[in-house]
Design an enzyme around this catalytic site. Structure first.
Site, PDB file in Angstrom:
ATOM      1  N   THR A  20       0.485  -1.629  -0.285  1.00  0.00           N
ATOM      2  CA  THR A  20      -0.405   0.011  -0.140  1.00  0.00           C
ATOM      3  C   THR A  20       0.902   1.184  -0.284  1.00  0.00           C
ATOM      4  O   THR A  20       0.155   2.464  -0.481  1.00  0.00           O
ATOM      5  CB  THR A  20      -0.981   0.155   1.269  1.00  0.00           C
ATOM      6  OG1 THR A  20      -2.454  -1.012   0.981  1.00  0.00           O
ATOM      7  CG2 THR A  20      -1.651   1.234   1.257  1.00  0.00           C
ATOM      8  N   TYR A  34      -8.308   1.151  -3.382  1.00  0.00           N
ATOM      9  CA  TYR A  34      -7.508   1.149  -4.116  1.00  0.00           C
ATOM     10  C   TYR A  34      -6.952  -0.090  -3.917  1.00  0.00           C
ATOM     11  O   TYR A  34      -6.974  -1.175  -3.658  1.00  0.00           O
ATOM     12  CB  TYR A  34      -6.089   2.429  -2.890  1.00  0.00           C
ATOM     13  CG  TYR A  34      -5.466   1.558  -2.510  1.00  0.00           C
ATOM     14  CD1 TYR A  34      -6.084   1.564  -0.690  1.00  0.00           C
ATOM     15  CD2 TYR A  34      -3.943   0.830  -1.639  1.00  0.00           C
ATOM     16  CE1 TYR A  34      -6.051   0.555   0.831  1.00  0.00           C
ATOM     17  CE2 TYR A  34      -4.090  -0.204  -1.018  1.00  0.00           C
ATOM     18  CZ  TYR A  34      -4.516  -0.168   0.213  1.00  0.00           C
ATOM     19  OH  TYR A  34      -4.299  -1.369   1.183  1.00  0.00           O
ATOM     20  N   THR A 100       1.758  -4.187   3.534  1.00  0.00           N
ATOM     21  CA  THR A 100       1.520  -4.524   5.526  1.00  0.00           C
ATOM     22  C   THR A 100       0.875  -5.790   6.313  1.00  0.00           C
ATOM     23  O   THR A 100       0.943  -6.421   7.332  1.00  0.00           O
ATOM     24  CB  THR A 100       0.780  -3.423   6.776  1.00  0.00           C
ATOM     25  OG1 THR A 100      -0.566  -3.341   5.493  1.00  0.00           O
ATOM     26  CG2 THR A 100       1.471  -1.831   6.213  1.00  0.00           C
ATOM     27  N   ASP A 101       0.663  -6.598   5.003  1.00  0.00           N
ATOM     28  CA  ASP A 101      -0.427  -7.634   5.635  1.00  0.00           C
ATOM     29  C   ASP A 101       1.304  -9.173   5.823  1.00  0.00           C
ATOM     30  O   ASP A 101       0.320  -9.469   6.837  1.00  0.00           O
ATOM     31  CB  ASP A 101      -1.135  -8.413   4.223  1.00  0.00           C
ATOM     32  CG  ASP A 101      -2.328  -7.171   4.366  1.00  0.00           C
ATOM     33  OD1 ASP A 101      -2.592  -6.824   4.956  1.00  0.00           O
ATOM     34  OD2 ASP A 101      -3.018  -8.013   2.882  1.00  0.00           O
ATOM     35  N   LYS A 173       0.900  -7.301  12.751  1.00  0.00           N
ATOM     36  CA  LYS A 173      -0.498  -6.013  11.968  1.00  0.00           C
ATOM     37  C   LYS A 173      -1.001  -6.632  13.116  1.00  0.00           C
ATOM     38  O   LYS A 173      -2.063  -7.192  13.440  1.00  0.00           O
ATOM     39  CB  LYS A 173      -0.470  -6.358  10.769  1.00  0.00           C
ATOM     40  CG  LYS A 173      -1.149  -5.273  10.675  1.00  0.00           C
ATOM     41  CD  LYS A 173      -1.582  -5.948   9.089  1.00  0.00           C
ATOM     42  CE  LYS A 173      -2.918  -4.792   8.435  1.00  0.00           C
ATOM     43  NZ  LYS A 173      -2.594  -4.438   6.502  1.00  0.00           N
ATOM     44  N   GLU A 294      -1.824 -27.141  28.947  1.00  0.00           N
ATOM     45  CA  GLU A 294      -2.397 -27.703  27.768  1.00  0.00           C
ATOM     46  C   GLU A 294      -2.527 -29.400  27.114  1.00  0.00           C
ATOM     47  O   GLU A 294      -3.085 -30.067  27.167  1.00  0.00           O
ATOM     48  CB  GLU A 294      -3.039 -26.801  27.047  1.00  0.00           C
ATOM     49  CG  GLU A 294      -3.658 -25.410  27.611  1.00  0.00           C
ATOM     50  CD  GLU A 294      -4.947 -25.292  27.401  1.00  0.00           C
ATOM     51  OE1 GLU A 294      -5.833 -26.535  27.121  1.00  0.00           O
ATOM     52  OE2 GLU A 294      -5.288 -24.296  28.654  1.00  0.00           O
TER      53      GLU A 294
HETATM   54  N1  LIG Z   1      -1.625  -1.911   4.060  1.00  0.00           N
HETATM   55  C1  LIG Z   1      -0.918  -3.251   2.746  1.00  0.00           C
HETATM   56  O1  LIG Z   1       0.068  -2.575   2.284  1.00  0.00           O
HETATM   57  C2  LIG Z   1      -1.724  -4.264   2.828  1.00  0.00           C
HETATM   58  C3  LIG Z   1      -1.312  -4.626   1.164  1.00  0.00           C
HETATM   59  N2  LIG Z   1      -3.294  -5.387   1.093  1.00  0.00           N
HETATM   60  C4  LIG Z   1       0.241  -5.173   1.216  1.00  0.00           C
HETATM   61  O2  LIG Z   1      -0.153  -6.140   2.395  1.00  0.00           O
HETATM   62  O3  LIG Z   1       0.268  -4.870   0.681  1.00  0.00           O
END
Ligand SMILES: NC(=O)C[C@H](N)C(=O)O
Length: 337
Positions: A20, A34, A100-101, A173, A294
């Site tokens: 992103t 986007y 970020t994923d 995240k 557990e």
């Molecule tokens: N905020 C992001 O970067 C999400 C995106 N789907 C990615 O990981 O490339």
């Protein structure tokens, strides 16, 4: 005088992978709708003229993908390029722009396999650059600031999001719609404010120079998969993953990595067949799985992931399996890294 100051600036290379932070939407109101991985690194760098006051910055487009599509091959390709640059006398710090994923996975992978003291900073954004209040510009500015600082040396791979400096090992995240998305259960290591970093704590786990893993010795990564647990879960997914060739299965367990009584027999059988079973937890704020709590791990010869979430446990297991298939060694690595 000016030339003198210029030559003192650190040389920072920004390796771009997409995400992103390189995303673009149709209108400034599109903060969530986007396309990721659209804008090239030259354009991103050109959009932040202030970078030139922090460091001599150059960009390199390693790949252009949304990070949910990253593969083990991509990880190795990126890891090798980071290693080459870190070995170069002309490079003082490395920044990686990333979706970020899966950013937390890549950051942890590099933290384990890069043999360098030089700063390696992984950075992304929650909003595309075309959106109002886009966060990528400042996150990248902060990443370059940390990458060019002396204090960031020897602290392992770091992540700069939302003004915080996080350990690449710990950070995760936690939410997909806020700019304060990245958190560590153990807190950030520091803050970046107006291009200056302020440190508060150090990572306690082995990393980079002190790691027994080296990207230069890793030719490929073994197949390690994750199976998610919930009420009414059955053993179908575990068996299918093993059948398709998984060398280890990360049990993304409930609570303390607990395992349903309907799944236990299948996991015992898979372990007997040689598949490593790693018990982790998918609880939101961070799991904490202990041996023989557990489940009788000693008896079943299973491994616990301790505080590593399932996706980070997958990274460590893949890297560990390039060295050993001994469950005791795996467990040692889970305590140490
Ligand atoms: N905020 C992001 O970067 C999400 C995106 N789907 C990615 O990981 O490339």
């Amino acid at each position: 005088k000016e030339v003198e100051t210029q030559t003192k600036l650190a040389n920072v290379v920004v390796l771009a992978t997409g995400g992103t932070i390189a995303g673009a939407g149709a209108s400034a109101a599109n903060s969530a709708t986007y396309q990721a991985a659209k804008v090239g690194i030259e354009q991103l760098i050109a959009g932040i003229p202030e970078l030139s006051k922090l460091a001599n910055v150059r960009g390199e487009q390693v790949m252009q993908i949304a990070s949910e599509s990253i593969t083990n091959e991509n990880l190795l390709q990126l890891g090798r390029r980071v290693s080459e640059l870190a070995d170069s006398k002309d490079v003082d710090g490395i920044v990686i722009t990333h979706g970020t994923d899966t950013l937390e996975e890549t950051a942890y992978f590099l933290n384990l396999v890069e043999k360098t003291d030089k700063p390696i900073i992984v950075v992304g954004s929650m909003r595309p650059g075309t959106a109002m209040s886009a966060d990528g510009m400042l996150n990248l500015y902060n990443a370059v600031a940390v990458a060019s600082s002396k204090e960031a040396h020897g602290k392992g791979v770091l992540v700069t999001m939302n003004d915080e400096i996080q350990s690449g090992r710990d950070v995760s995240k936690m939410i997909n719609i806020k700019t304060e998305a990245f958190k560590s259960p153990w807190g950030p290591l520091g803050m970046v404010v107006e291009g200056k970093s302020y440190w508060f704590r150090l990572p306690a786990k082995r990393h980079t120079m002190d790691s027994e893993f080296d990207i230069k010795n890793i030719k490929s990564l073994p197949d390690v998969e994750i199976a998610y647990s919930y009420g009414n879960v059955g053993d179908t997914a575990y068996k299918a993953l093993a059948q398709s060739g998984a060398k280890a299965i990360i049990h993304a367990g409930t609570g303390n990595g607990s395992v349903s009584s309907r799944v236990v027999p299948a996991l015992q059988a898979l372990r007997k067949d040689g598949v490593q079973i790693i018990r982790s937890s998918h609880v939101n704020a961070g799991g904490f799985v202990l041996r023989n709590a557990e489940q009788p791990d000693d008896k079943y010869d299973w491994v616990v992931a301790h505080d590593l979430n399932p996706q980070k446990a997958r990274i460590l297991t893949m890297v560990a399996l390039t060295k050993t298939n001994d469950s005791k060694e795996l467990q040692r690595m889970f305590w140490e890294y």
